[in-house]
Design a protein around this motif. Structure first.
Motif, PDB file in Angstrom:
ATOM      1  N   ALA A 177       0.831  -1.205   0.000  1.00  0.00           N
ATOM      2  CA  ALA A 177       0.000   0.000   0.000  1.00  0.00           C
ATOM      3  C   ALA A 177       0.866   1.256   0.000  1.00  0.00           C
ATOM      4  CB  ALA A 177      -0.923  -0.001   1.215  1.00  0.00           C
ATOM      5  N   TYR A 178       1.848   1.299   0.881  1.00  0.00           N
ATOM      6  CA  TYR A 178       2.713   2.477   0.953  1.00  0.00           C
ATOM      7  C   TYR A 178       3.470   2.694  -0.357  1.00  0.00           C
ATOM      8  CZ  TYR A 178       1.961   2.837   6.021  1.00  0.00           C
ATOM      9  OH  TYR A 178       1.416   2.990   7.273  1.00  0.00           O
ATOM     10  N   ARG A 179       3.926   1.594  -0.961  1.00  0.00           N
ATOM     11  CA  ARG A 179       4.682   1.700  -2.215  1.00  0.00           C
ATOM     12  C   ARG A 179       3.809   2.278  -3.329  1.00  0.00           C
ATOM     13  NH1 ARG A 179       6.122  -2.633  -6.132  1.00  0.00           N
ATOM     14  NH2 ARG A 179       7.968  -1.971  -7.258  1.00  0.00           N
ATOM     15  N   LEU A 180       2.594   1.770  -3.458  1.00  0.00           N
ATOM     16  CA  LEU A 180       1.692   2.244  -4.505  1.00  0.00           C
ATOM     17  C   LEU A 180       1.273   3.700  -4.272  1.00  0.00           C
ATOM     18  CD1 LEU A 180      -0.686  -0.831  -4.939  1.00  0.00           C
ATOM     19  CD2 LEU A 180       1.291  -0.213  -6.336  1.00  0.00           C
ATOM     20  N   ILE A 181       0.946   4.027  -3.027  1.00  0.00           N
ATOM     21  CA  ILE A 181       0.461   5.365  -2.728  1.00  0.00           C
ATOM     22  C   ILE A 181       1.572   6.398  -2.860  1.00  0.00           C
ATOM     23  CG2 ILE A 181      -0.515   6.811  -0.900  1.00  0.00           C
ATOM     24  CD1 ILE A 181      -1.882   4.090   0.048  1.00  0.00           C
ATOM     25  N   SER A 182       2.774   6.061  -2.398  1.00  0.00           N
ATOM     26  CA  SER A 182       3.897   7.000  -2.527  1.00  0.00           C
ATOM     27  C   SER A 182       4.212   7.281  -3.990  1.00  0.00           C
ATOM     28  CB  SER A 182       5.135   6.451  -1.807  1.00  0.00           C
ATOM     29  OG  SER A 182       4.931   6.424  -0.414  1.00  0.00           O
ATOM     30  N   GLN A 183       4.161   6.244  -4.823  1.00  0.00           N
ATOM     31  CA  GLN A 183       4.387   6.454  -6.248  1.00  0.00           C
ATOM     32  C   GLN A 183       3.271   7.294  -6.858  1.00  0.00           C
ATOM     33  OE1 GLN A 183       7.017   5.753  -8.225  1.00  0.00           O
ATOM     34  NE2 GLN A 183       5.920   6.834  -9.854  1.00  0.00           N
ATOM     35  N   MET A 184       2.042   7.086  -6.409  1.00  0.00           N
ATOM     36  CA  MET A 184       0.921   7.889  -6.891  1.00  0.00           C
ATOM     37  C   MET A 184       1.112   9.361  -6.558  1.00  0.00           C
ATOM     38  SD  MET A 184      -1.932   9.534  -5.498  1.00  0.00           S
ATOM     39  CE  MET A 184      -2.279   8.659  -3.980  1.00  0.00           C
ATOM     40  N   VAL A 185       1.566   9.642  -5.312  1.00  0.00           N
ATOM     41  CA  VAL A 185       1.825  11.028  -4.892  1.00  0.00           C
ATOM     42  C   VAL A 185       2.952  11.635  -5.729  1.00  0.00           C
ATOM     43  CG1 VAL A 185       2.635  12.473  -2.990  1.00  0.00           C
ATOM     44  CG2 VAL A 185       0.945  10.684  -2.557  1.00  0.00           C
ATOM     45  N   LEU A 186       4.029  10.867  -5.893  1.00  0.00           N
ATOM     46  CA  LEU A 186       5.169  11.336  -6.687  1.00  0.00           C
ATOM     47  C   LEU A 186       4.753  11.628  -8.126  1.00  0.00           C
ATOM     48  CD1 LEU A 186       8.234  11.797  -7.053  1.00  0.00           C
ATOM     49  CD2 LEU A 186       8.452   9.349  -7.496  1.00  0.00           C
TER      50      LEU A 186
END
Length: 260
Positions: A198-207
């Motif tokens: 979840a953190y990996r996907l969301i952080s990439q989405m924010v970036l």
């Protein structure tokens, strides 16, 4: 600028030292640091690559450019201890609240000053580095320091009157974004996703979302509208955020800092 010396080695100083060295904009043998907790300093020196110093005076002796990275309340004591060593040096301060005007009253004659407000993403080359327009650096010194900070993110010059709000939104903002990432991570976990995923996907989405806005220059509202189909899922989520006061919460978080 030949040797760079950090006065203090907290989280922000670590991010900058790591970023400067990793970017190749300065070699690790030209970076020095002093902090009172020597065991922690030596541990960070080994991890990042700078040279630890046993005292403030040793640091000042080795460096022509100093970065004031200690706590703001410690600065007056640092200046008093280094009163004889500071003249002739360039001082870059990253301590909140210490702008050019305040240093002009506190420093001995012959010290050249630049106030910079960085943020922690500088560690990975994606920082925001705010330079106060008013400074006393020589032209070649400012050019060199600007280039050094540019290696770890976006450098922007602001008038003294805007350094406070600029530093608040960019310096405190990463913590707010991290809270956003954590919250959406909780939501993903609630519906069955592993937390690390979840953190990996969301952080990439924010970036990716941030890069898209920077690359296109489009208003965030336009980019938001591009994702919101009529009667679709996204607009329902947007409506829920508006109902629960997302915009007001963001503004209030800045108000709480600017007017404690």
């Amino acid at each position: 600028m030949k040797q760079l010396g950090f006065i203090g080695m907290g989280n922000m100083a670590q991010a900058l030292a790591h970023g400067f060295i990793e970017s190749g904009s300065i070699t690790k043998d030209c970076v020095f640091a002093y902090a009172p907790h020597q065991d922690k300093l030596r541990k960070n020196a080994k991890a990042i690559g700078f040279t630890p110093c046993a005292s403030l005076k040793e640091l000042a002796k080795n460096c022509d450019t100093l970065v004031m990275a200690c706590k703001p309340y410690q600065i007056e004591d640092v200046i008093a201890e280094l009163k004889a060593e500071l003249p002739g040096k360039a001082l870059v301060s990253i301590a909140a609240g210490w702008d050019f005007a305040r240093y002009a009253k506190a420093l001995p004659e012959g010290v050249r000053v630049q106030f910079v407000m960085p943020n922690t993403p500088a560690m990975v080359g994606e920082g925001v580095l705010l330079f106060e327009e008013t400074n006393s650096l020589l032209a070649d010194e400012r050019k060199a320091i600007w280039a050094l900070f540019s290696a770890v993110g976006l450098t922007v010059e602001l008038p003294s009157s805007l350094m406070g709000i600029g530093g608040t939104v960019t310096g405190c903002g990463p913590a707010f974004v991290d809270l956003f990432i954590e919250a959406y991570g909780d939501a993903a976990v609630k519906y069955g996703m592993k937390r690390a995923d979840a953190y990996r996907l969301i952080s990439q989405m924010v970036l990716g979302s941030a890069k898209l806005q920077l690359a296109t220059g489009q208003h965030p509202g336009v980019l938001k509208d591009n994702v919101c189909s009529p009667a679709g899922t996204t607009i329902r989520g947007v409506a829920a955020l508006e109902e629960h006061g997302l915009r007001n919460a963001c503004i209030q978080s800045i108000d709480a800092i600017m007017h404690p």
